[in-house]
Design a protein around this motif. Structure first.
Motif, PDB file in Angstrom:
ATOM      1  N   ARG A  66       9.402  -0.048  30.674  1.00 49.06           N
ATOM      2  CA  ARG A  66       7.987   0.269  30.885  1.00 49.06           C
ATOM      3  C   ARG A  66       7.283  -0.857  31.649  1.00 49.06           C
ATOM      4  N   ARG A  67       7.606  -2.099  31.315  1.00 51.79           N
ATOM      5  CA  ARG A  67       7.005  -3.239  32.022  1.00 51.79           C
ATOM      6  C   ARG A  67       7.411  -3.245  33.490  1.00 51.79           C
ATOM      7  N   LEU A  68       8.698  -3.000  33.741  1.00 55.07           N
ATOM      8  CA  LEU A  68       9.190  -2.969  35.120  1.00 55.07           C
ATOM      9  C   LEU A  68       8.520  -1.851  35.910  1.00 55.07           C
ATOM     10  N   LEU A  69       8.354  -0.700  35.275  1.00 54.55           N
ATOM     11  CA  LEU A  69       7.712   0.426  35.945  1.00 54.55           C
ATOM     12  C   LEU A  69       6.244   0.126  36.223  1.00 54.55           C
ATOM     13  N   SER A  70       5.570  -0.530  35.304  1.00 51.85           N
ATOM     14  CA  SER A  70       4.168  -0.901  35.530  1.00 51.85           C
ATOM     15  C   SER A  70       4.036  -1.836  36.724  1.00 51.85           C
ATOM     16  N   LYS A  71       4.969  -2.783  36.850  1.00 45.00           N
ATOM     17  CA  LYS A  71       4.966  -3.679  38.011  1.00 45.00           C
ATOM     18  C   LYS A  71       5.191  -2.895  39.300  1.00 45.00           C
ATOM     19  N   ALA A  72       6.102  -1.927  39.254  1.00 45.59           N
ATOM     20  CA  ALA A  72       6.402  -1.128  40.453  1.00 45.59           C
ATOM     21  C   ALA A  72       5.199  -0.280  40.855  1.00 45.59           C
ATOM     22  N   THR A  73       4.494   0.305  39.868  1.00 48.43           N
ATOM     23  CA  THR A  73       3.321   1.115  40.224  1.00 48.43           C
ATOM     24  C   THR A  73       2.200   0.245  40.772  1.00 48.43           C
ATOM     25  N   PHE A  74       2.098  -0.993  40.295  1.00 46.35           N
ATOM     26  CA  PHE A  74       1.101  -1.919  40.855  1.00 46.35           C
ATOM     27  C   PHE A  74       1.418  -2.189  42.324  1.00 46.35           C
ATOM     28  N   ARG A  75       2.682  -2.457  42.630  1.00 46.66           N
ATOM     29  CA  ARG A  75       3.079  -2.677  44.031  1.00 46.66           C
ATOM     30  C   ARG A  75       2.842  -1.425  44.872  1.00 46.66           C
ATOM     31  N   LEU A  76       3.080  -0.258  44.284  1.00 49.68           N
ATOM     32  CA  LEU A  76       2.849   1.009  44.977  1.00 49.68           C
ATOM     33  C   LEU A  76       1.391   1.120  45.401  1.00 49.68           C
ATOM     34  N   ARG A  77       0.485   0.810  44.483  1.00 49.13           N
ATOM     35  CA  ARG A  77      -0.945   0.888  44.798  1.00 49.13           C
ATOM     36  C   ARG A  77      -1.363  -0.185  45.791  1.00 49.13           C
ATOM     37  N   GLN A  78      -0.754  -1.365  45.718  1.00 53.03           N
ATOM     38  CA  GLN A  78      -1.067  -2.415  46.697  1.00 53.03           C
ATOM     39  C   GLN A  78      -0.739  -1.954  48.108  1.00 53.03           C
ATOM     40  N   LYS A  79       0.327  -1.193  48.236  1.00 55.89           N
ATOM     41  CA  LYS A  79       0.736  -0.686  49.551  1.00 55.89           C
ATOM     42  C   LYS A  79       0.030   0.614  49.911  1.00 55.89           C
ATOM     43  N   LYS A  80      -0.856   1.074  49.012  1.00 61.54           N
ATOM     44  CA  LYS A  80      -1.613   2.316  49.207  1.00 61.54           C
ATOM     45  C   LYS A  80      -0.683   3.506  49.424  1.00 61.54           C
ATOM     46  N   LEU A  81       0.334   3.602  48.567  1.00 64.05           N
ATOM     47  CA  LEU A  81       1.314   4.679  48.643  1.00 64.05           C
ATOM     48  C   LEU A  81       1.328   5.480  47.347  1.00 64.05           C
ATOM     49  N   TYR A  82       1.942   6.641  47.426  1.00 59.71           N
ATOM     50  CA  TYR A  82       2.158   7.519  46.277  1.00 59.71           C
ATOM     51  C   TYR A  82       3.654   7.796  46.205  1.00 59.71           C
ATOM     52  N   ALA A  83       4.156   8.032  45.006  1.00 55.67           N
ATOM     53  CA  ALA A  83       5.579   8.334  44.825  1.00 55.67           C
ATOM     54  C   ALA A  83       5.733   9.722  44.225  1.00 55.67           C
ATOM     55  N   GLY A  84       6.765  10.427  44.673  1.00 55.41           N
ATOM     56  CA  GLY A  84       7.032  11.770  44.193  1.00 55.41           C
ATOM     57  C   GLY A  84       8.311  11.884  43.383  1.00 55.41           C
ATOM     58  N   LYS A  85       8.929  10.742  43.103  1.00 52.19           N
ATOM     59  CA  LYS A  85      10.166  10.766  42.319  1.00 52.19           C
ATOM     60  C   LYS A  85      10.304   9.460  41.555  1.00 52.19           C
ATOM     61  N   LEU A  86      10.770   9.567  40.314  1.00 51.64           N
ATOM     62  CA  LEU A  86      10.997   8.411  39.457  1.00 51.64           C
ATOM     63  C   LEU A  86      12.443   8.418  38.999  1.00 51.64           C
ATOM     64  N   ALA A  87      13.107   7.271  39.095  1.00 49.42           N
ATOM     65  CA  ALA A  87      14.492   7.147  38.629  1.00 49.42           C
ATOM     66  C   ALA A  87      14.568   6.059  37.565  1.00 49.42           C
ATOM     67  N   LEU A  88      15.430   6.292  36.588  1.00 50.24           N
ATOM     68  CA  LEU A  88      15.704   5.327  35.525  1.00 50.24           C
ATOM     69  C   LEU A  88      17.208   5.152  35.431  1.00 50.24           C
TER      70      LEU A  88
END
Length: 188
Positions: A66-88
């Motif tokens: 969950r922590r790693l995913l939160s960091k990834a979503t923060f980077r996603l927003r910094q780049k002003k992008l959206y994601a349509g797929k999540l992998a674990l």
């Protein structure tokens, strides 16, 4: 093992050590060669972690994912992008590896992805329990956001019938996400 040894290797050997072209680029920069970096487009954003021994129990490994995913979503927003797929991906200590992805409507908020991560995690725990009689301990967790796009590239769902409650919850999540991002920037 030393800077002198690195200086004396070939650029291709530096690439092999790094496992990517960055090793070769670093070798050339170290030797005074100056060149422009090519701009790249992100096709995925993710994080992975080899777990400390005290984080290898399923509950602790889930929190790390969950922590790693939160960091990834923060980077996603910094780049002003959206994601349509999540992998674990999860690797157990004794060898089995589990990996799945889930396609979702493009999003950038952590709450959407964390809810989907919980679904993937539950599926992983079920699958791991079916192959092992001993309690699972994990060695590594990875989260990956894929199917990246800009907001202008997203087409709204034709059949979306969001209720008033969902719209209010979405607005609250957006406000909370903005507050989290402000804190992240402040204490970075």
């Amino acid at each position: 093992f030393s800077l002198e040894q690195f200086w004396n290797i070939s650029p291709k050997h530096a690439r092999k050590i790094w496992g990517s072209v960055e090793g070769e680029r670093f070798w050339y920069w170290l030797h005074g060669c100056d060149f422009e970096r090519q701009s790249t487009n992100s096709s995925m954003i993710g994080h992975s972690r080899i777990l400390d021994p005290n984080l290898r129990e399923p509950d602790m490994a889930r929190l790390m994912a969950r922590r790693l995913l939160s960091k990834a979503t923060f980077r996603l927003r910094q780049k002003k992008l959206y994601a349509g797929k999540l992998a674990l991906s999860i690797r157990a200590i004794d060898g089995p590896k589990w990996s799945r992805d889930i396609k979702i409507s493009p999003a950038d908020d952590p709450f959407t992805f964390l809810a989907h991560l919980d679904q993937l995690w539950d599926k992983a725990m079920h699958d791991f329990q079916s192959i092992s009689l001993t309690p699972m301990r994990f060695k590594k967790v990875s989260t990956l956001l894929m199917g990246l796009s800009k907001h202008s590239e997203i087409t709204d769902d034709l059949f979306d019938q969001s209720s008033a409650d969902q719209i209010v919850r979405s607005a609250k999540n957006d406000a909370l996400t903005q507050a989290l991002d402000k804190l992240q920037h402040k204490y970075k």
